[in-house]
Design a protein around this motif. Structure first.
Motif, PDB file in Angstrom:
ATOM      1  N   GLN A  54       0.849  -1.188   0.000  1.00  0.00           N
ATOM      2  CA  GLN A  54       0.000   0.000   0.000  1.00  0.00           C
ATOM      3  C   GLN A  54       0.887   1.241   0.000  1.00  0.00           C
ATOM      4  O   GLN A  54       1.847   1.324   0.751  1.00  0.00           O
ATOM      5  N   ASN A  96       0.372  15.032  -6.064  1.00  0.00           N
ATOM      6  CA  ASN A  96      -0.017  13.939  -6.969  1.00  0.00           C
ATOM      7  C   ASN A  96       1.234  13.170  -7.333  1.00  0.00           C
ATOM      8  O   ASN A  96       2.237  13.764  -7.729  1.00  0.00           O
ATOM      9  N   GLU A 127       2.837   9.664  -9.330  1.00  0.00           N
ATOM     10  CA  GLU A 127       2.728   8.461 -10.151  1.00  0.00           C
ATOM     11  C   GLU A 127       3.675   7.424  -9.562  1.00  0.00           C
ATOM     12  O   GLU A 127       4.837   7.721  -9.286  1.00  0.00           O
ATOM     13  N   TRP A 128       3.194   6.203  -9.397  1.00  0.00           N
ATOM     14  CA  TRP A 128       4.032   5.173  -8.801  1.00  0.00           C
ATOM     15  C   TRP A 128       3.729   3.822  -9.448  1.00  0.00           C
ATOM     16  O   TRP A 128       2.680   3.603 -10.041  1.00  0.00           O
ATOM     17  N   ARG A 129       4.660   2.940  -9.332  1.00  0.00           N
ATOM     18  CA  ARG A 129       4.454   1.559  -9.773  1.00  0.00           C
ATOM     19  C   ARG A 129       5.214   0.649  -8.832  1.00  0.00           C
ATOM     20  O   ARG A 129       6.126   1.084  -8.120  1.00  0.00           O
ATOM     21  N   TYR A 130       4.841  -0.621  -8.838  1.00  0.00           N
ATOM     22  CA  TYR A 130       5.617  -1.592  -8.098  1.00  0.00           C
ATOM     23  C   TYR A 130       6.949  -1.786  -8.835  1.00  0.00           C
ATOM     24  O   TYR A 130       7.004  -1.739 -10.062  1.00  0.00           O
ATOM     25  N   THR A 132       3.375  -0.767 -14.793  1.00  0.00           N
ATOM     26  CA  THR A 132       2.170   0.048 -14.917  1.00  0.00           C
ATOM     27  C   THR A 132       2.143   1.114 -13.820  1.00  0.00           C
ATOM     28  O   THR A 132       2.109   0.775 -12.636  1.00  0.00           O
ATOM     29  N   TYR A 133       2.169   2.373 -14.245  1.00  0.00           N
ATOM     30  CA  TYR A 133       2.115   3.456 -13.274  1.00  0.00           C
ATOM     31  C   TYR A 133       0.674   3.708 -12.843  1.00  0.00           C
ATOM     32  O   TYR A 133      -0.251   3.639 -13.645  1.00  0.00           O
ATOM     33  N   ARG A 134       0.536   3.999 -11.573  1.00  0.00           N
ATOM     34  CA  ARG A 134      -0.758   4.364 -11.009  1.00  0.00           C
ATOM     35  C   ARG A 134      -0.635   5.767 -10.436  1.00  0.00           C
ATOM     36  O   ARG A 134       0.471   6.270 -10.241  1.00  0.00           O
ATOM     37  N   GLU A 135      -1.779   6.370 -10.160  1.00  0.00           N
ATOM     38  CA  GLU A 135      -1.793   7.745  -9.678  1.00  0.00           C
ATOM     39  C   GLU A 135      -2.366   7.790  -8.275  1.00  0.00           C
ATOM     40  O   GLU A 135      -3.327   7.095  -7.967  1.00  0.00           O
ATOM     41  N   LEU A 136      -1.759   8.604  -7.439  1.00  0.00           N
ATOM     42  CA  LEU A 136      -2.232   8.740  -6.065  1.00  0.00           C
ATOM     43  C   LEU A 136      -2.239  10.212  -5.683  1.00  0.00           C
ATOM     44  O   LEU A 136      -1.308  10.946  -6.013  1.00  0.00           O
ATOM     45  N   TRP A 137      -3.296  10.613  -4.971  1.00  0.00           N
ATOM     46  CA  TRP A 137      -3.438  11.986  -4.504  1.00  0.00           C
ATOM     47  C   TRP A 137      -3.216  12.070  -2.993  1.00  0.00           C
ATOM     48  O   TRP A 137      -3.625  11.177  -2.249  1.00  0.00           O
TER      49      TRP A 137
END
Length: 121
Positions: free
Chosen positions: A1, A96, A98-101, A106-111
């Motif tokens: 997480q 904001n 952008e992160w990936r494992y 695949t990059y994901r976005e988190l705020w």
């Protein structure tokens, strides 16, 4: 997480300075572009500045010459130094990320949760 923790908001007088921080944490992750957005009351969220992994930076016109975005990759932290602030800079500021494992592509976005900046005239 993955979690983002923002800090640094508050009340500042016109012409003053403020520094916002946003730290990302998570196991086995890689951070991409990091940025700051803001949302004033009754307004849409708007871009303030972004910085990618290589340090390439983009600013909104309203931030140019007054705000400076930077990042510390070792700490997965992005900063926004706000100088010569104006009452119209009053808003909730969101980071904001952008992160990936690390093992994925695949990059994901988190705020972030947002931090309130109030500029008094």
């Amino acid at each position: 997480q993955v979690q983002l923790v923002e800090s640094g908001g508050g009340l500042v007088q016109t012409g003053g300075s403020l520094r916002l921080s946003c730290a990302a944490s998570g196991r086995a992750i890689s951070i991409g572009t990091m940025g700051w957005y803001r949302q004033a009351p009754g307004q849409q969220r708007e871009l303030v500045a972004t910085i990618n992994k290589r340090g390439s930076i983009s600013y909104a016109d309203s931030a140019k010459g007054r705000f400076t975005i930077s990042r510390d990759n070792a700490k997965s932290t992005v900063y926004l130094q706000m100088n010569s602030v104006k009452p119209e800079d009053t808003a909730v500021y969101f980071c904001n990320v952008e992160w990936r494992y690390s093992f994925g592509n695949t990059y994901r976005e988190l705020w972030g949760q947002g931090t309130l900046v109030t500029v008094s005239s």
